[in-house]
Enzyme design. Structure first.
Site, PDB file in Angstrom:
ATOM      1  N   ASP A  77       0.582   3.841   4.185  1.00 35.94           N
ATOM      2  CA  ASP A  77      -0.509   4.397   3.403  1.00 35.94           C
ATOM      3  C   ASP A  77      -1.654   4.806   4.317  1.00 35.94           C
ATOM      4  OD1 ASP A  77      -1.035   1.738   4.075  1.00 35.94           O
ATOM      5  OD2 ASP A  77      -1.883   1.210   2.124  1.00 35.94           O
TER       6      ASP A  77
ATOM      7  N   ASP B  88      -5.931  -0.836  -1.768  1.00 34.60           N
ATOM      8  CA  ASP B  88      -6.619  -1.740  -2.673  1.00 34.60           C
ATOM      9  C   ASP B  88      -7.816  -2.415  -2.020  1.00 34.60           C
ATOM     10  OD1 ASP B  88      -5.678  -5.072  -2.274  1.00 34.60           O
ATOM     11  OD2 ASP B  88      -4.944  -3.514  -0.930  1.00 34.60           O
TER      12      ASP B  88
ATOM     13  N   PHE C   9     -14.351   2.179   3.985  1.00 34.30           N
ATOM     14  CA  PHE C   9     -13.360   1.409   3.236  1.00 34.30           C
ATOM     15  C   PHE C   9     -12.938   2.214   2.017  1.00 34.30           C
ATOM     16  CE2 PHE C   9     -11.600  -1.894   0.526  1.00 34.30           C
ATOM     17  CZ  PHE C   9     -10.755  -2.510   1.429  1.00 34.30           C
ATOM     18  N   VAL C  10     -11.658   2.596   1.985  1.00 28.84           N
ATOM     19  CA  VAL C  10     -11.152   3.459   0.926  1.00 28.84           C
ATOM     20  C   VAL C  10     -10.158   2.726   0.041  1.00 28.84           C
ATOM     21  CG1 VAL C  10     -11.549   5.623   2.163  1.00 28.84           C
ATOM     22  CG2 VAL C  10      -9.376   4.430   2.462  1.00 28.84           C
TER      23      VAL C  10
ATOM     24  N   GLY D 164       0.772  -1.238   0.000  1.00 31.91           N
ATOM     25  CA  GLY D 164       0.000   0.000   0.000  1.00 31.91           C
ATOM     26  C   GLY D 164       0.798   1.279   0.000  1.00 31.91           C
TER      27      GLY D 164
ATOM     28  N   ARG E 258      -5.369   0.082  -6.739  1.00 31.02           N
ATOM     29  CA  ARG E 258      -4.151   0.726  -6.234  1.00 31.02           C
ATOM     30  C   ARG E 258      -3.720   1.895  -7.113  1.00 31.02           C
ATOM     31  NH1 ARG E 258      -1.872  -2.240  -2.107  1.00 31.02           N
ATOM     32  NH2 ARG E 258      -2.197  -4.487  -2.178  1.00 31.02           N
TER      33      ARG E 258
ATOM     34  N   ASP F  72      -5.625   2.308  10.352  1.00 31.05           N
ATOM     35  CA  ASP F  72      -7.024   2.203  10.786  1.00 31.05           C
ATOM     36  C   ASP F  72      -7.059   1.667  12.212  1.00 31.05           C
ATOM     37  OD1 ASP F  72      -6.520  -0.504  10.069  1.00 31.05           O
ATOM     38  OD2 ASP F  72      -7.656  -0.314   8.235  1.00 31.05           O
TER      39      ASP F  72
END
Length: 190
Positions: A104, A163, A156-157, A48, A169, A107
């Site tokens: 990246d 991805d 959810f991004v 990521g 991506r 969470d």
């Protein structure tokens, strides 16, 4: 890839390519000040962080070395499992080095907490964290992140390295993935 290339897969664009580049430039200026006169090792977390690490490193007006580590706690799901596996370890000895972990997204913080503890055992002079995105409402552990690009909602991004099932991506911005995309995949697997 542009949002129009995946029409219907996103509910909204949270952060544009221009906003990302501007924020990385701001963060780079602060990193240059904080690490002036020192050697800096950027440790990117695969896969990521590839986009973030590449653009951050190119923006820095400070010599850096780079290495990569791959850890996994997701599989193909949309939520972190908290169980971490090292898929690729560092090639660089961290002893006495100033280390900046480049992520990246943060969470739950579970994977990063584990990674931070692991890297601290390797004897770095200092270790800090730089993350493009952070989801404060998803945090399950408290992690001190020195450089944060954007705080985002607990959605959810995808995009800019992030991805879903290895897709999206290469989206140049960050957007919220439409639930029908991952609901359909999950239903098909049953």
């Amino acid at each position: 890839m542009e949002p129009r290339d995946i029409d219907g897969d996103l509910t909204e664009i949270l952060i544009s390519e221009e906003q990302i580049r501007a924020r990385l430039a701001e963060m780079s200026r602060q990193i240059e000040v904080d690490y002036a006169g020192t050697d800096l090792l950027l440790v990117g977390v695969l896969k990521g962080a590839v986009m973030v690490m590449a653009d951050l490193a190119r923006e820095l007006h400070h010599p850096v070395t780079m290495d990569w580590m791959a850890v996994s706690s997701y599989g193909s799901g949309t939520q972190s499992s908290g169980v971490v596996r090292i898929l690729k370890d560092l090639d660089t000895d961290l002893s006495g080095r100033n280390v900046l972990i480049v992520e990246d997204i943060i969470d739950s913080g579970l994977t990063l907490s584990w990674l931070l503890a692991n890297l601290k055992t390797r004897g770095p002079a200092s270790i800090e964290i730089c993350a493009l995105l952070r989801k404060p409402d998803a945090a399950r552990v408290d992690i001190d992140v020195k450089y944060v690009g954007f705080n985002i909602p607990n959605q959810f991004v995808v995009g800019y390295g992030l991805d879903y099932d290895e897709k999206y991506r290469n989206l140049r911005s960050v957007g919220i993935l439409a639930p029908h995309v991952y609901s359909t995949v999950a239903a098909a697997a049953l």
